[in-house]
Design an enzyme around this catalytic site. Structure first.
Site, short mmCIF file in Angstrom:
data_model
loop_
_atom_site.label_atom_id
_atom_site.label_comp_id
_atom_site.label_asym_id
_atom_site.label_seq_id
_atom_site.Cartn_x
_atom_site.Cartn_y
_atom_site.Cartn_z
CG HIS A 1 -3.34 -5.03 5.69
ND1 HIS A 1 -4.34 -4.63 6.36
CD2 HIS A 1 -2.66 -4.13 4.91
CE1 HIS A 1 -4.26 -3.60 5.89
NE2 HIS A 1 -3.33 -3.33 4.89
CG HIS B 1 -2.46 -0.97 0.47
ND1 HIS B 1 -2.92 -1.49 2.12
CD2 HIS B 1 -2.61 -1.86 -0.22
CE1 HIS B 1 -3.86 -2.20 1.57
NE2 HIS B 1 -3.08 -2.04 0.24
CG ASP C 1 0.27 3.96 3.72
OD1 ASP C 1 -0.52 2.56 2.58
OD2 ASP C 1 -0.63 3.79 5.06
#
Lengths: 303, 303
Positions: free
Chosen positions: A142, A64, A66
């Site tokens: 996740h 991801h 970020d």
């Protein structure tokens, strides 16, 4: 051995005006490990006066943005600065595909040599080892493949008691075995138990990084007795349903993981941008695990 | 018409602890243009309370990382926020190749639709046009293909004098021609000169962005009479040789470009990280072009 952790970013994906996305630096004797590298990491490294050229190992939990969008900027800057070294990047194998075109574009000036090490998302794996330190990756839970990381000092052998060497005339040849746990038999045939000959080595220092992840108690065994556990708390308890849906953790779940793992201390982070004030995160987590602190950018934590 | 410029980043490539790489927002009635998008742009947008969803047009001068590494993060965040719109990106055609793998990786969740418009690095080109505003790209002189951008209000037709319509009984059918510059012949055969019938429209507002570039006087004609010229001053005069070598400009060169262009005002930026204090940049540039200001992050400049 002591580790020093510097928080560079403790925010989750959506940007805020005062918190950066995930990045942290773990300094262990001889190594400077960068863990995740969200956008702006190089600016935060500068602000915290951490030399770019010390970084040789980067651990990326998942893809991801970020958690990795700052990597290309960091590599590009290391090149501009003329840093000549290998840069070991431990990440999902896909990362290479994602940033290779940009690496190729600056290739002409490349002094840094990125070396990609694919992570295993099925089971824990030893991914780095030096004489004194080792790093394990382990899968967390996740929405895309994600790993946590366990950084730990290697277990040192027990220390042999000098008074016993003298008392039992222990020859040098026998010492290695005793350090490894063997008993000693004297010339007279007397067996001296190892526990009487040695002083156990100090407990190895350890640090674990768990983000992004839903509550995943199966990992308690690998985290067993960790000195400092960094665990995400994207949401307060009031957003438990959203945490379920997005496969993130709440405050109390992080506290519970610390309890189950027998962690010495818990550091919480990856705060959702909707919360400006993070004091409530700490209050809620402490209800479950009192020795909790919030990860504050620019702050150093000695382990 | 007035434009409002917000500086998000005014630093050059190497990061500093207190300045961001190049990015700025130009707000013109009906549009919010993002010009360059260095790492950290989305954080700076947040700090300056500029809504991400207003941005539909991004202009990227060239493909050095400090001018575009923030783009993928911005697009990713717009997606997370559910912004549903086209995002027009004016850049070197290579940009698509560089970030497409990352776009593909988040494709499943893509609400924003990036549309790439390749720039022309051989000659000036009209790249955007609305009813009232137009944007031209024009090549500048740097180590890789680079464009400057000229944002300008379209020339409005002259205003016809109402007292003259009455005085000469001008029919509605004739007004369009008069506005476009025609004289008027009365029923009696008297020719009234256009200049007596009209009041010229106000001068169109304009803003030009020139970075990264060496001193390149050939561009003075396209910049002719620009209200505000943003021009790079990576180096002070003392580093003139380095400016030559790296194809950047010094303070005095930026001042000279402003003079040659007949600019109303000069805004300088893209400061080398080696200079913490930028007041000397302003002092030196003002020796050549007095109406100079330094681009300060977070500051708004009305044009």
């Amino acid at each position: 051995m002591s580790f020093e952790l510097t928080i560079l970013g403790s925010n989750s994906a959506l940007p805020t005006s005062n918190r950066y996305p995930t990045a942290q630096v773990l300094e262990v004797p001889g190594f400077c490990f960068l863990i995740d590298c969200g956008e702006g990491t190089q600016i935060q490294l500068r602000r915290n006066k951490i030399s770019f050229s010390k970084i040789r190992h980067v651990f990326i939990s998942h893809l991801h943005g970020d958690h990795y969008y700052g990597l290309i900027g960091l590599i590009s800057t290391m090149n501009l600065m003329g840093v000549k070294s290998d840069l070991h990047i431990y990440a999902h194998s896909e990362l290479k595909t994602l940033i290779q075109p940009q690496l190729d574009f600056i290739r002409g000036d490349m002094t840094v040599k990125p070396i990609f090490h694919p992570l295993n998302f099925k089971k824990p794996q030893l991914i780095f080892e030096s004489k004194k330190v080792e790093v394990l990756s382990f899968p967390v839970k996740h929405s895309i493949p994600t790993c946590g990381f366990l950084f730990r000092e290697k277990q040192k052998p027990a220390n042999i008691r000098k008074d016993m060497i003298k008392a039992y005339n222990i020859p040098i040849a026998a010492i290695k075995d005793i350090k490894a746990g063997a008993d000693f038999t004297t010339a007279e045939g007397q067996v001296i138990a190892n526990v009487d000959l040695t002083i156990p080595a100090s407990k190895p220092t350890s640090y674990a990084f768990c983000t992004d992840t839903a509550f995943y108690p199966a990992n308690a065994s690998i985290l067993n007795g960790v000195d400092l556990l960094y665990h995400e708390t994207t949401f307060l308890e009031e957003l438990k349903e959203l945490a379920r849906k997005t496969l993130h953790s709440t405050t109390k779940e992080a506290g519970e993981m610390a309890t189950l793992s027998g962690a010495g201390k818990l550091l919480i982070g990856h705060f959702s941008a909707r919360f400006k004030d993070i004091s409530r995160f700490v209050e809620e987590t402490r209800e479950v695990f009192p020795n909790t602190e919030a990860a504050i950018e620019g702050r150093k934590y000695t382990i």
